[in-house]
Enzyme design. Structure first.
Site: not given
Ligand code: GUN
Length: 279
Positions: A53, A97, A120
């Site tokens: 990311k 995350q 998100d």
């Molecule tokens: N863990 C697995 N997929 C995601 C996501 O799209 N965003 C976040 N914040 N955590 C995750």
């Protein structure tokens, strides 16, 4: 004829070129989109996702800041960090995350993020917007899948769409987005009886369950579009998806690979949401 393999890596690069231009326009008006990425503990998969990311932000010119907290972080400490980030003017998006260590209540943390910074789209307010089809932010993985379908010229309207998995992150919002595009949507899960009977009806099959090579060729209708959200390890510890790629590619009309399918698009949608937040 074997399936057309949907190249999520290439499609995401082309979307990122457009996003890069949008960032340049914003920067010319004095705004640098900023994303805070919070990671708690030592989950190795999370570390890889967070690194990807951050790299993607750099690629399009988004400013990113990482906040790495130790495994034993308390809920109170994490909530305080979220509060600080909520108030930070140069941060437009906050991403915590998941998963979080067991002493922390994920729902409470998500609820603490300002909905305007919730890139998100996990906050209940944003989930509500998704339900009624009036979106502020689109959830990244489902939105990325919709972009892949659009890019390949696959029309959803009237199609039988089957989603396997009912998570808040993928399965449920995926069902909503397909429904908004007039698909006939069925959501399957671990209690579904005769799963194969349902999946064989699907014109579009989305699999998000986290079980390596779970969907086999006999579960797929010839010519179907098969979208694999899985990020699993096979018996040789090699990265693979929820779909048995080698057998399903002989039956499906379209298939996303793992890696290089949905994953890069998920990150691209995060960039898109961060730019939207900055606007
Ligand atoms: N863990 C697995 N997929 C995601 C996501 O799209 N965003 C976040 N914040 N955590 C995750």
């Amino acid at each position: 004829m074997p399936a057309k393999i949907i190249d999520g890596k290439q499609i995401s690069q082309s979307v990122r070129q457009e996003l890069k231009q949008q960032v340049e326009v914003l920067k010319a008006s004095g705004i640098v989109p900023g994303l805070a990425v919070v990671i708690v503990g030592n989950n190795q998969a999370s570390r890889v996702y967070v690194n990807n990311k951050k790299k993607a932000c750099e690629q399009v010119g988004i400013h990113s800041e990482e906040y790495a907290l130790p495994e034993e972080t308390t809920q109170q400490e994490l909530l305080e960090l979220v509060e600080t980030l909520n108030g930070k003017e140069d941060i437009h998006g906050i991403l915590v995350q998941l998963p979080l260590p067991k002493q922390i209540d994920e729902e409470a943390v998500i609820a603490a993020i300002l909905p305007e910074k919730d890139v998100d789209a996990f906050h209940a307010q944003n989930v509500g917007h998704i339900m009624i089809g009036d979106y502020r932010f689109l959830p990244c993985t489902p939105a990325g899948i919709m972009e892949l379908l659009a890019y390949e010229g696959i029309d959803v309207s009237g199609k039988e769409c089957v989603v396997i998995g009912r998570s808040n992150i993928v399965g449920k919002p995926m069902a909503m987005l397909l429904l908004h595009k007039n698909g006939t949507v069925t959501v399957c899960h671990s209690r579904t009886r005769d799963l194969g009977e349902v999946t064989r009806r699907a014109d579009i099959l989305v699999v998000a369950i986290g079980k390596a090579k779970f969907v086999t060729a006999d579960m797929v209708k010839p010519g179907a579009v098969v979208i694999d959200v899985g990020m699993d390890r096979d018996e040789n510890n090699k990265l693979c998806g929820d779909v048995d790629f080698d057998s399903v590619k002989e039956v499906a009309g379209y298939l996303t690979p793992v890696p290089g399918g949905v994953g890069p698009m998920t990150i691209t949608m995060l960039l898109k949401n961060t730019i939207e937040a900055a606007k």
